[in-house]
Design an enzyme around this catalytic site. Sequence first.
Site, PDB file in Angstrom:
ATOM      1  N   GLN A  14      -5.031  -1.496   9.482  1.00 44.66           N
ATOM      2  CA  GLN A  14      -5.062  -2.969   8.948  1.00 44.66           C
ATOM      3  C   GLN A  14      -5.653  -4.096   9.785  1.00 44.66           C
ATOM      4  OE1 GLN A  14      -3.748  -3.591   5.707  1.00 44.66           O
ATOM      5  NE2 GLN A  14      -4.558  -5.563   6.105  1.00 44.66           N
TER       6      GLN A  14
ATOM      7  N   LYS B 194       0.931  -1.193  -0.047  1.00 41.51           N
ATOM      8  CA  LYS B 194       0.181  -0.032  -0.097  1.00 41.51           C
ATOM      9  C   LYS B 194       0.916   1.169   0.032  1.00 41.51           C
ATOM     10  CE  LYS B 194      -3.691  -2.214   1.924  1.00 41.51           C
ATOM     11  NZ  LYS B 194      -4.345  -2.831   3.447  1.00 41.51           N
TER      12      LYS B 194
ATOM     13  N   ASP C 267     -11.545   2.924   3.766  1.00 39.98           N
ATOM     14  CA  ASP C 267     -11.620   1.568   3.804  1.00 39.98           C
ATOM     15  C   ASP C 267     -13.208   1.199   3.758  1.00 39.98           C
ATOM     16  OD1 ASP C 267     -10.175  -0.731   3.579  1.00 39.98           O
ATOM     17  OD2 ASP C 267      -9.711  -1.109   5.761  1.00 39.98           O
TER      18      ASP C 267
END
Length: 302
Positions: free
Chosen positions: A106, A62, A129
Site C-alpha cells: 500500500q 481489500k 498492482d
Amino acid sequence: MTMTDTVQEQASIIDGKAFAAGLRARVGRQVAVLQEKHGLTPGLAVVLVGEDPASQVYVRSKGKHTREAGMKSEEIRLPDTATQEEVLAVVDRLNADPSIHGILVQLPLPDQVDENAVIDRIDPAKDVDGFHVINTGRLQVGLPAMAPCTPVGCMMLLKDRLGDLSGKRALVIGRSNIVGKPIAMLLLAESCTVTVAHSRTVDLAEECRRADIVVAAVGRPEMVRGDWIKPGATVIDVGVNRIDAGEGKTRLVGDVCFGEAVRVAGAITPVPGGVGPMTIACLLANTVTAACRQAGIEEPAG
Ligand code: NDP
C-alpha cells in the site's frame, strides 16, 4: 416547441459500483472453479506500513472483498518506523510463499522507505498492482502484463459503454505512473487517438473540447468544467478529492464538476460510485490471473 425541447438532457450515469459488484461475483465464480478443478486458492497479500487512515480503510476493504471472493487474504502491518530492509524482507518472504499469488504494498510509504526499491523487489509475476517496470514495459510493448487496477477499471467501464473505441479522440488529464500513463497506453492499445495533458498543457479547456473520451486523473476538485466537455462525450472521473461541505462536514468530489458536465456529456462516472469501486474488483481479477499464470492453468471464464 415541445416539452422535450425545453428539458436539458442529462448524460447517463456510469454505475461503477454495480459493474464492480458484477466483476467481483465473476471472480468468485472463477475462484470456485479453480478450487474445485485444480485445488488452487488464489492468495493476495497486502502490506501496510504505518497508520495512514485512508490506507487503513483501503486495506480493510481489500481484505474483506478478497475473503468474500473465496480467496486467501493475508495482511502484513508494519509500524511507520519500519526500515527499508524490514519492508524488503517481508516482500522477499511473500515472493517465496507459494500460497500467495499477488502482492500489493500500500502506497504511500514512509519517507525512510524507497517506494521504487520496494516495487522493484516484488516478483513481477505477483505484481498485481502492475507497478513493476517489467509489467510497465510489457504493457508498453503490447505483451501480456499485469496492468494497474484503476486504469484497467476505467477501460472496462469505457468498453462496456462504447464498445469499439477505435478511432476515438481520447484526452487523459494527468501523467502519473500509476494512473495517467497506463490509461494512455491502454487507450492507445484500443486504437484511440490519445492526448496526454498535464500541468504544463496550454489551453486544457480547448484540448478537452476536442475529445470524445475524457479521463481526468489530476487530484484537483471539480477542475474540469461543463463547458470544456464536447456534447455527447464520455467522461471518466478518476479523481477523489475531499472538500469542505460546511458545518464541519466533508464530502468527496471528483476532478470534474459533475453538476455541469452531466448536462453536456453523453455518459459520466460519478464520484463516489464510479471508478473507485472498480479498483479493488480489478485487483481481485488480477490476482486470479496471476494465480492461473503461476500455476500454468487456463483462466476459467467465470
Ligand atoms: P498525481 O498527483 O501523481 O498526478 C496528478 C497529475 O495531474 C500530474 O500528471 C499533474 O501534472 C497533473 N496536473 C496537476 N495539476 C494540473 C492542472 N492544473 N492541469 C492539468 N494537469 C494537472 O496523482 P495520481 O495520478 O496518483 O491521482 C490522480 C487522482 O486520481 C487523485 O485525485 C487520486 O486521489 C485519484 N486516484 C483515484 C483512484 C481510484 O481508485 N479511484 C486510484 C488512484 C488515484 P504534472 O505531471 O505536470 O505535475
